[in-house]
Design a protein around this motif. Structure first.
Motif, PDB file in Angstrom:
ATOM      1  N   ILE A   1       0.838  -1.204   0.000  1.00 59.44           N
ATOM      2  CA  ILE A   1       0.000   0.000   0.000  1.00 59.44           C
ATOM      3  C   ILE A   1       0.871   1.252   0.000  1.00 59.44           C
ATOM      4  O   ILE A   1       0.574   2.219  -0.718  1.00 59.44           O
ATOM      5  N   LEU A   2       1.950   1.260   0.762  1.00 58.20           N
ATOM      6  CA  LEU A   2       2.861   2.417   0.776  1.00 58.20           C
ATOM      7  C   LEU A   2       3.420   2.696  -0.618  1.00 58.20           C
ATOM      8  O   LEU A   2       3.492   3.846  -1.052  1.00 58.20           O
ATOM      9  N   VAL A   3       3.814   1.652  -1.317  1.00 53.06           N
ATOM     10  CA  VAL A   3       4.350   1.831  -2.677  1.00 53.06           C
ATOM     11  C   VAL A   3       3.245   2.332  -3.599  1.00 53.06           C
ATOM     12  O   VAL A   3       3.436   3.302  -4.349  1.00 53.06           O
ATOM     13  N   LEU A   4       2.088   1.692  -3.549  1.00 42.82           N
ATOM     14  CA  LEU A   4       0.973   2.129  -4.399  1.00 42.82           C
ATOM     15  C   LEU A   4       0.590   3.579  -4.118  1.00 42.82           C
ATOM     16  O   LEU A   4       0.412   4.376  -5.050  1.00 42.82           O
ATOM     17  N   GLU A   5       0.463   3.939  -2.846  1.00 43.26           N
ATOM     18  CA  GLU A   5       0.106   5.317  -2.499  1.00 43.26           C
ATOM     19  C   GLU A   5       1.168   6.300  -2.968  1.00 43.26           C
ATOM     20  O   GLU A   5       0.846   7.415  -3.379  1.00 43.26           O
ATOM     21  N   GLY A   6       2.428   5.894  -2.924  1.00 42.00           N
ATOM     22  CA  GLY A   6       3.507   6.743  -3.412  1.00 42.00           C
ATOM     23  C   GLY A   6       3.417   6.999  -4.901  1.00 42.00           C
ATOM     24  O   GLY A   6       4.040   7.921  -5.428  1.00 42.00           O
ATOM     25  N   MET A   7       2.637   6.188  -5.587  1.00 40.33           N
ATOM     26  CA  MET A   7       2.409   6.351  -7.021  1.00 40.33           C
ATOM     27  C   MET A   7       0.995   6.844  -7.302  1.00 40.33           C
ATOM     28  O   MET A   7       0.512   6.744  -8.421  1.00 40.33           O
ATOM     29  N   SER A   8       0.322   7.348  -6.278  1.00 41.96           N
ATOM     30  CA  SER A   8      -1.062   7.825  -6.376  1.00 41.96           C
ATOM     31  C   SER A   8      -2.007   6.729  -6.859  1.00 41.96           C
ATOM     32  O   SER A   8      -2.888   6.950  -7.690  1.00 41.96           O
ATOM     33  N   MET A   9      -1.827   5.533  -6.308  1.00 40.53           N
ATOM     34  CA  MET A   9      -2.652   4.378  -6.648  1.00 40.53           C
ATOM     35  C   MET A   9      -3.079   3.699  -5.351  1.00 40.53           C
ATOM     36  O   MET A   9      -2.685   4.112  -4.266  1.00 40.53           O
ATOM     37  N   GLY A  10      -3.857   2.641  -5.484  1.00 36.03           N
ATOM     38  CA  GLY A  10      -4.291   1.877  -4.330  1.00 36.03           C
ATOM     39  C   GLY A  10      -4.548   0.429  -4.699  1.00 36.03           C
ATOM     40  O   GLY A  10      -4.388   0.034  -5.864  1.00 36.03           O
ATOM     41  N   LEU A  11      -4.969  -0.353  -3.729  1.00 35.71           N
ATOM     42  CA  LEU A  11      -5.246  -1.766  -3.987  1.00 35.71           C
ATOM     43  C   LEU A  11      -6.348  -1.962  -5.023  1.00 35.71           C
ATOM     44  O   LEU A  11      -6.392  -2.986  -5.696  1.00 35.71           O
ATOM     45  N   SER A  12      -7.233  -0.997  -5.175  1.00 30.65           N
ATOM     46  CA  SER A  12      -8.294  -1.109  -6.186  1.00 30.65           C
ATOM     47  C   SER A  12      -7.733  -1.096  -7.605  1.00 30.65           C
ATOM     48  O   SER A  12      -8.425  -1.475  -8.553  1.00 30.65           O
ATOM     49  N   ASP A  13      -6.475  -0.687  -7.772  1.00 32.65           N
ATOM     50  CA  ASP A  13      -5.823  -0.679  -9.087  1.00 32.65           C
ATOM     51  C   ASP A  13      -5.088  -1.983  -9.386  1.00 32.65           C
ATOM     52  O   ASP A  13      -4.559  -2.163 -10.479  1.00 32.65           O
ATOM     53  N   VAL A  14      -5.030  -2.892  -8.428  1.00 29.73           N
ATOM     54  CA  VAL A  14      -4.274  -4.134  -8.580  1.00 29.73           C
ATOM     55  C   VAL A  14      -5.052  -5.117  -9.453  1.00 29.73           C
ATOM     56  O   VAL A  14      -6.214  -5.413  -9.198  1.00 29.73           O
ATOM     57  N   ALA A  15      -4.367  -5.641 -10.482  1.00 28.31           N
ATOM     58  CA  ALA A  15      -4.973  -6.599 -11.397  1.00 28.31           C
ATOM     59  C   ALA A  15      -4.545  -8.034 -11.096  1.00 28.31           C
ATOM     60  O   ALA A  15      -5.305  -8.970 -11.320  1.00 28.31           O
ATOM     61  N   SER A  16      -3.316  -8.197 -10.614  1.00 22.60           N
ATOM     62  CA  SER A  16      -2.787  -9.538 -10.403  1.00 22.60           C
ATOM     63  C   SER A  16      -1.808  -9.535  -9.229  1.00 22.60           C
ATOM     64  O   SER A  16      -1.109  -8.553  -9.008  1.00 22.60           O
ATOM     65  N   VAL A  17      -1.768 -10.663  -8.516  1.00 25.23           N
ATOM     66  CA  VAL A  17      -0.935 -10.793  -7.322  1.00 25.23           C
ATOM     67  C   VAL A  17      -0.194 -12.127  -7.381  1.00 25.23           C
ATOM     68  O   VAL A  17      -0.760 -13.136  -7.813  1.00 25.23           O
ATOM     69  N   ARG A  18       1.070 -12.099  -6.929  1.00 23.50           N
ATOM     70  CA  ARG A  18       1.825 -13.342  -6.725  1.00 23.50           C
ATOM     71  C   ARG A  18       2.288 -13.366  -5.272  1.00 23.50           C
ATOM     72  O   ARG A  18       2.819 -12.380  -4.775  1.00 23.50           O
ATOM     73  N   ILE A  19       2.059 -14.513  -4.631  1.00 25.10           N
ATOM     74  CA  ILE A  19       2.436 -14.689  -3.233  1.00 25.10           C
ATOM     75  C   ILE A  19       3.399 -15.865  -3.140  1.00 25.10           C
ATOM     76  O   ILE A  19       3.176 -16.912  -3.756  1.00 25.10           O
ATOM     77  N   PHE A  20       4.443 -15.666  -2.356  1.00 27.01           N
ATOM     78  CA  PHE A  20       5.452 -16.697  -2.151  1.00 27.01           C
ATOM     79  C   PHE A  20       5.491 -17.032  -0.666  1.00 27.01           C
ATOM     80  O   PHE A  20       5.640 -16.142   0.174  1.00 27.01           O
ATOM     81  N   LEU A  21       5.356 -18.316  -0.325  1.00 28.20           N
ATOM     82  CA  LEU A  21       5.333 -18.778   1.057  1.00 28.20           C
ATOM     83  C   LEU A  21       6.427 -19.821   1.279  1.00 28.20           C
ATOM     84  O   LEU A  21       6.562 -20.740   0.471  1.00 28.20           O
ATOM     85  N   THR A  22       7.138 -19.708   2.388  1.00 27.13           N
ATOM     86  CA  THR A  22       8.174 -20.696   2.689  1.00 27.13           C
ATOM     87  C   THR A  22       7.615 -21.943   3.376  1.00 27.13           C
ATOM     88  O   THR A  22       8.231 -23.002   3.328  1.00 27.13           O
ATOM     89  N   GLU A  23       6.479 -21.820   4.014  1.00 29.23           N
ATOM     90  CA  GLU A  23       5.824 -22.956   4.688  1.00 29.23           C
ATOM     91  C   GLU A  23       4.400 -23.064   4.158  1.00 29.23           C
ATOM     92  O   GLU A  23       3.435 -22.728   4.848  1.00 29.23           O
ATOM     93  N   PHE A  24       4.267 -23.523   2.917  1.00 25.66           N
ATOM     94  CA  PHE A  24       2.999 -23.464   2.208  1.00 25.66           C
ATOM     95  C   PHE A  24       1.867 -24.154   2.968  1.00 25.66           C
ATOM     96  O   PHE A  24       0.810 -23.550   3.200  1.00 25.66           O
ATOM     97  N   LYS A  25       2.041 -25.401   3.341  1.00 22.76           N
ATOM     98  CA  LYS A  25       0.952 -26.147   3.991  1.00 22.76           C
ATOM     99  C   LYS A  25       0.523 -25.491   5.299  1.00 22.76           C
ATOM    100  O   LYS A  25      -0.661 -25.412   5.595  1.00 22.76           O
ATOM    101  N   ARG A  26       1.471 -25.022   6.070  1.00 18.59           N
ATOM    102  CA  ARG A  26       1.160 -24.416   7.361  1.00 18.59           C
ATOM    103  C   ARG A  26       0.523 -23.034   7.215  1.00 18.59           C
ATOM    104  O   ARG A  26      -0.389 -22.679   7.959  1.00 18.59           O
ATOM    105  N   ASP A  27       1.016 -22.244   6.242  1.00 21.56           N
ATOM    106  CA  ASP A  27       0.691 -20.813   6.208  1.00 21.56           C
ATOM    107  C   ASP A  27      -0.342 -20.387   5.169  1.00 21.56           C
ATOM    108  O   ASP A  27      -0.810 -19.255   5.206  1.00 21.56           O
TER     109      ASP A  27
END
Length: 130
Positions: free
Chosen positions: A62-88
């Motif tokens: 959100i800090l990065v998006l706001e710094g670019m005058s944007m917000g989460l409503s502008d997000v089209a796609s997300v990638r998430i990386f987890l080190t403990e997939f089953k647990r987390d």
């Protein structure tokens, strides 16, 4: 196609490697994966647990998006990386979904990895559109 513009956002966390916070081209904004680092103190300990780390990562995005005058409503796609997939996976989802309206969840990929920078449990990057 216009040339890419590389953005460093003053209020965002210090990057953990040699990269900018975001790259923009033709209205598309590619945010570098954010870590659960403190934007006010690069040397602070990471939050404990997947829920707290996911919140910190989302707040950093959100800090990065706001710094670019944007917000989460502008997000089209997300990638998430987890080190403990089953647990987390499920506790991360509980925090993650609290940041978006239920009917406006972006497309997403979630990947299990062996390790992340700064020993984080989670890293998230996004693609947004102006």
């Amino acid at each position: 196609m216009t040339a890419p513009t590389f953005h460093m956002i003053e209020k965002a966390p210090t990057p953990v490697g040699p990269f900018c916070h975001a790259t923009e081209v033709d209205g598309w904004v590619f945010l570098t994966g954010q870590m659960p680092t403190d934007p006010n103190d690069a040397n602070a300990a990471l939050p404990e647990g997947i829920e707290a780390q996911t919140r910190r990562v989302m707040d950093n995005l959100i800090l990065v998006l706001e710094g670019m005058s944007m917000g989460l409503s502008d997000v089209a796609s997300v990638r998430i990386f987890l080190t403990e997939f089953k647990r987390d996976f499920y506790p991360m989802n509980d925090v993650y979904t609290s940041y978006f309206p239920k009917e406006k969840l972006p497309s997403r990929t979630c990947i299990g990895v062996t390790a992340l920078a700064v020993d984080a449990l989670v890293e998230i990057d996004v693609i947004a559109r102006r």
